[in-house]
Design a protein around this motif. Structure first.
Motif, PDB file in Angstrom:
ATOM      1  N   MET A 502     -19.185  -4.661  18.111  1.00  0.00           N
ATOM      2  CA  MET A 502     -19.150  -5.738  17.117  1.00  0.00           C
ATOM      3  C   MET A 502     -20.072  -6.884  17.519  1.00  0.00           C
ATOM      4  O   MET A 502     -20.493  -7.676  16.673  1.00  0.00           O
ATOM      5  CB  MET A 502     -17.717  -6.249  16.947  1.00  0.00           C
ATOM      6  CG  MET A 502     -16.777  -5.221  16.317  1.00  0.00           C
ATOM      7  SD  MET A 502     -15.055  -5.770  16.304  1.00  0.00           S
ATOM      8  CE  MET A 502     -15.160  -7.218  15.259  1.00  0.00           C
ATOM      9  N   ILE A 503     -20.381  -7.009  18.806  1.00  0.00           N
ATOM     10  CA  ILE A 503     -21.361  -7.992  19.268  1.00  0.00           C
ATOM     11  C   ILE A 503     -22.700  -7.299  19.410  1.00  0.00           C
ATOM     12  O   ILE A 503     -22.836  -6.310  20.139  1.00  0.00           O
ATOM     13  CB  ILE A 503     -20.942  -8.615  20.615  1.00  0.00           C
ATOM     14  CG1 ILE A 503     -19.652  -9.412  20.452  1.00  0.00           C
ATOM     15  CG2 ILE A 503     -22.022  -9.506  21.169  1.00  0.00           C
ATOM     16  CD1 ILE A 503     -19.223 -10.138  21.699  1.00  0.00           C
ATOM     17  N   THR A 504     -23.707  -7.785  18.726  1.00  0.00           N
ATOM     18  CA  THR A 504     -25.020  -7.154  18.740  1.00  0.00           C
ATOM     19  C   THR A 504     -25.731  -7.437  20.065  1.00  0.00           C
ATOM     20  O   THR A 504     -25.326  -8.318  20.839  1.00  0.00           O
ATOM     21  CB  THR A 504     -25.872  -7.662  17.571  1.00  0.00           C
ATOM     22  OG1 THR A 504     -26.058  -9.081  17.723  1.00  0.00           O
ATOM     23  CG2 THR A 504     -25.184  -7.387  16.241  1.00  0.00           C
ATOM     24  N   ALA A 505     -26.816  -6.718  20.306  1.00  0.00           N
ATOM     25  CA  ALA A 505     -27.585  -6.889  21.552  1.00  0.00           C
ATOM     26  C   ALA A 505     -28.173  -8.294  21.677  1.00  0.00           C
ATOM     27  O   ALA A 505     -28.094  -8.900  22.764  1.00  0.00           O
ATOM     28  CB  ALA A 505     -28.681  -5.823  21.620  1.00  0.00           C
ATOM     29  N   PRO A 506     -28.777  -8.861  20.621  1.00  0.00           N
ATOM     30  CA  PRO A 506     -29.271 -10.246  20.751  1.00  0.00           C
ATOM     31  C   PRO A 506     -28.153 -11.247  21.063  1.00  0.00           C
ATOM     32  O   PRO A 506     -28.353 -12.191  21.838  1.00  0.00           O
ATOM     33  CB  PRO A 506     -29.904 -10.533  19.385  1.00  0.00           C
ATOM     34  CG  PRO A 506     -30.258  -9.196  18.841  1.00  0.00           C
ATOM     35  CD  PRO A 506     -29.190  -8.285  19.331  1.00  0.00           C
ATOM     36  N   GLU A 507     -26.975 -11.037  20.454  1.00  0.00           N
ATOM     37  CA  GLU A 507     -25.853 -11.933  20.733  1.00  0.00           C
ATOM     38  C   GLU A 507     -25.397 -11.811  22.185  1.00  0.00           C
ATOM     39  O   GLU A 507     -25.036 -12.806  22.823  1.00  0.00           O
ATOM     40  CB  GLU A 507     -24.694 -11.630  19.780  1.00  0.00           C
ATOM     41  CG  GLU A 507     -24.947 -12.084  18.352  1.00  0.00           C
ATOM     42  CD  GLU A 507     -23.806 -11.726  17.425  1.00  0.00           C
ATOM     43  OE1 GLU A 507     -23.643 -12.405  16.393  1.00  0.00           O
ATOM     44  OE2 GLU A 507     -23.065 -10.761  17.741  1.00  0.00           O
ATOM     45  N   LYS A 508     -25.420 -10.588  22.734  1.00  0.00           N
ATOM     46  CA  LYS A 508     -25.067 -10.409  24.135  1.00  0.00           C
ATOM     47  C   LYS A 508     -26.034 -11.143  25.049  1.00  0.00           C
ATOM     48  O   LYS A 508     -25.636 -11.774  26.025  1.00  0.00           O
ATOM     49  CB  LYS A 508     -25.040  -8.915  24.487  1.00  0.00           C
ATOM     50  CG  LYS A 508     -23.829  -8.166  23.947  1.00  0.00           C
ATOM     51  CD  LYS A 508     -23.840  -6.720  24.423  1.00  0.00           C
ATOM     52  CE  LYS A 508     -22.612  -5.974  23.901  1.00  0.00           C
ATOM     53  NZ  LYS A 508     -22.626  -4.545  24.334  1.00  0.00           N
ATOM     54  N   GLN A 509     -27.320 -11.051  24.743  1.00  0.00           N
ATOM     55  CA  GLN A 509     -28.317 -11.755  25.545  1.00  0.00           C
ATOM     56  C   GLN A 509     -28.110 -13.258  25.469  1.00  0.00           C
ATOM     57  O   GLN A 509     -28.198 -13.968  26.483  1.00  0.00           O
ATOM     58  CB  GLN A 509     -29.730 -11.384  25.072  1.00  0.00           C
ATOM     59  CG  GLN A 509     -30.115  -9.943  25.357  1.00  0.00           C
ATOM     60  CD  GLN A 509     -31.517  -9.628  24.858  1.00  0.00           C
ATOM     61  OE1 GLN A 509     -32.170 -10.455  24.220  1.00  0.00           O
ATOM     62  NE2 GLN A 509     -31.981  -8.413  25.135  1.00  0.00           N
TER      63      GLN A 509
END
Length: 546
Positions: A502-509
């Motif tokens: 549910m958390i995208t890769a850009p949001e994780k970064q």
């Protein structure tokens, strides 16, 4: 109290207790002691919120109350302590120290007392046992007796103390009215001194608490509703023998520990580990006999030091004498010799040690801000006290133009002072000596204010970063809560993976970068607080001795 201290206190109160408490606390810091009506009138807060805010401040020791200064019958007055509010900045260090000395149990006891201000021993033991049980494997739990023993150990070493009895808030508590004053006799002054924890004899006396049982795990949501009423009735009927006896953290004892650790660390860095262990032994032997405000410890003989050294240090007596001589002859003057009896009497010079630590901190600040050459000039002025510009150039071996620029840069920042010594009363420049000097105490006070400003800026920056990414942080917290509930219910790995996505890769970064940045800001706050503690200890020690 300066503007930087008030600003930092306001930020700490706002972060930990909210805007209303911050508004009341800041107002009392600026206005001094005031009664409830004056605070209500000047802040414009509703009476209910004002009372709750004062209760929060009193609960955490940041506000004290006493009978009015105008005499018997005057309204109760409230005032806040800037020093007590600033200790909030040191909470992580207190908790970490308790963990280092007493393990997880001691850590949670100190954490609970810091979060709630003061608590009874029985409620603290129950809460800590329940928290420890939650982190244990299924089928295991924490015994109340183990937590009680850790609590007693903290009291025995004076890291915890009983709360002082509250001051009487005026003559209304007395059943018989006071006799009227005789005309013509002077009215005795009203005492505004507040009782401290050490002012009554049972400060460190642990009551006999009847606690039998083990920590409990949190109940499921279905069981909570069914057992809530029964739990309330049971708590009302339970008595443990310590009702009305509240405990608080003894911050001064922690500060003594921090001071001793700073001295031991400085000796280890300057000499070696064995020398630091000798100084540690001397400080441990003097904990009970030496006053916290003393400039040096009580004299200890070399024979006593030799017998008290740890058993794993196989130091022969002649080697110990050599180490003690080395410590006495060291320019830092951490250890001094006070006599020849018993193989030699030695003391730890607290004031000299703090002065040298503060001096090293000042030199480090000058070197970081102005470079190594300016630090050389600064150290030269600290050692020689008063020098003319030509003497500074010669002793420091720096060209005249560069030395002049460096001196003026230090002078503009008030790190160096210029003293005029006239030959004649007219102060003619041609007949006046201009001497550069460094006054360590005023310079340390200025550095202390800069540290307060730095910490306030770091807190504001951290709050701003968190506010800008508030939506992302809330989303991350919701997903972590869902994952925790799924793992507790034994969900399949596919479900967990679906929730994690549910958390995208850009949001994780972005989250990783934000957490890294906030961790750096937190680390910087703790590092600046260590400098604040050293400078505060030096200033207080100098003020006490003078």
């Amino acid at each position: 109290m300066t503007a930087q201290e008030v600003r930092l206190c306001g930020l700490l109160l706002q972060e930990h207790f909210g805007e209303m408490v911050e508004k009341v606390g800041t107002h009392l810091l600026k206005s001094g002691a005031q009664n409830l009506r004056m605070i209500l009138h000047e802040t414009g807060i509703s009476l209910d919120l004002l009372k709750k805010s004062l209760c929060v401040l009193v609960q955490h020791g940041a506000c004290v109350f006493s009978s009015g200064r105008k005499g018997p019958g005057s309204p109760t007055e409230y005032r806040t302590s800037c020093d007590r509010i600033l200790r909030i900045l040191r909470y992580p260090r207190y908790i970490y120290t308790a963990k280092t000395l007493y393990g997880d149990t001691g850590e949670l006891i100190i954490e609970e007392l810091l979060q709630r201000g003061h608590m009874t021993m029985s409620s603290t033991v129950k809460t800590v046992a329940d928290r420890l049980t939650q982190n244990m494997e299924d089928g295991r739990s924490m015994d109340y007796n183990d937590v009680s023993n850790s609590f007693s150990n903290l009291v025995e070493t004076h890291f915890l103390q009983r709360c002082p009895p509250p001051p009487r808030a005026g003559p209304k508590e007395s059943a018989t009215p006071a006799p009227p004053p005789v005309p013509g006799t002077p009215t005795p002054p009203i005492s505004t001194a507040l009782p401290t924890a050490e002012s009554f004899p049972e400060c460190y006396k642990v009551p006999h608490v009847t606690l039998i049982g083990r920590g409990k795990r949190p109940l499921s949501s279905e069981d909570v509703d069914d057992q809530r009423n029964a739990k309330k009735a049971k708590m009302d009927s339970e008595t443990h023998g310590d009702e009305g006896i509240c405990w608080q953290v003894n911050f001064e004892r922690f500060h003594l520990h921090f001071r001793d650790q700073a001295i031991i660390s400085a000796v280890a860095n300057k000499l070696d580990q064995t020398s630091s262990e000798i100084v540690r032994t001397m400080l441990r032997m003097s904990e009970v006999t030496t006053s916290p405000s003393a400039t040096c410890t009580k004299p200890l003989s070399a024979n006593e030091i030799f017998r008290s050294l740890p058993t794993n240090y196989n130091i022969a007596r002649p080697i110990l004498d050599q180490y003690l001589t080395l410590l006495v002859d060291d320019p830092m003057e951490f250890v001094g010799k006070a006599g020849e009896s018993g193989g030699g009497m030695y003391v730890v010079n607290m004031h000299r040690a703090l002065a040298n630590l503060a001096r090293a901190t000042l030199e480090s600040v000058v070197q970081e801000r102005f470079g190594s050459r300016s630090a050389r000039i600064f150290r030269l002025l600290l050692r020689k006290r008063h020098l003319e510009q030509k003497q500074v150039e010669d002793f420091a071996m720096i060209p005249a133009k560069e030395a002049k620029d460096m001196l003026y840069s230090l002078l503009s920042q008030n790190l160096v002072q210029l003293q005029e010594v006239p030959k004649t009363p007219d102060y003619a420049p041609s007949r006046t000596f201009y001497l550069y000097t460094v006054n360590q105490l005023p310079t340390a006070r200025m550095l202390l204010q800069n540290c307060y400003k730095t910490v306030a800026n770091l807190i504001e920056r951290r709050l701003y970063e968190s506010k800008e990414s508030k939506r992302l942080l809330e989303k991350s917290q919701r997903i972590e809560a869902i994952l925790a509930s799924l793992q507790a219910s034994g969900a399949e790995p596919e479900q967990l993976t679906e929730v994690e996505e549910m958390i995208t890769a850009p949001e994780k970064q972005q989250l990783d970068a934000l957490r890294l940045h906030i961790n750096k800001l937190d680390s910087a706050e703790n590092q600046v607080d260590e400098t604040i503690f050293l400078i505060e200890s030096y200033v207080n020690s100098t003020t006490t001795t003078s």
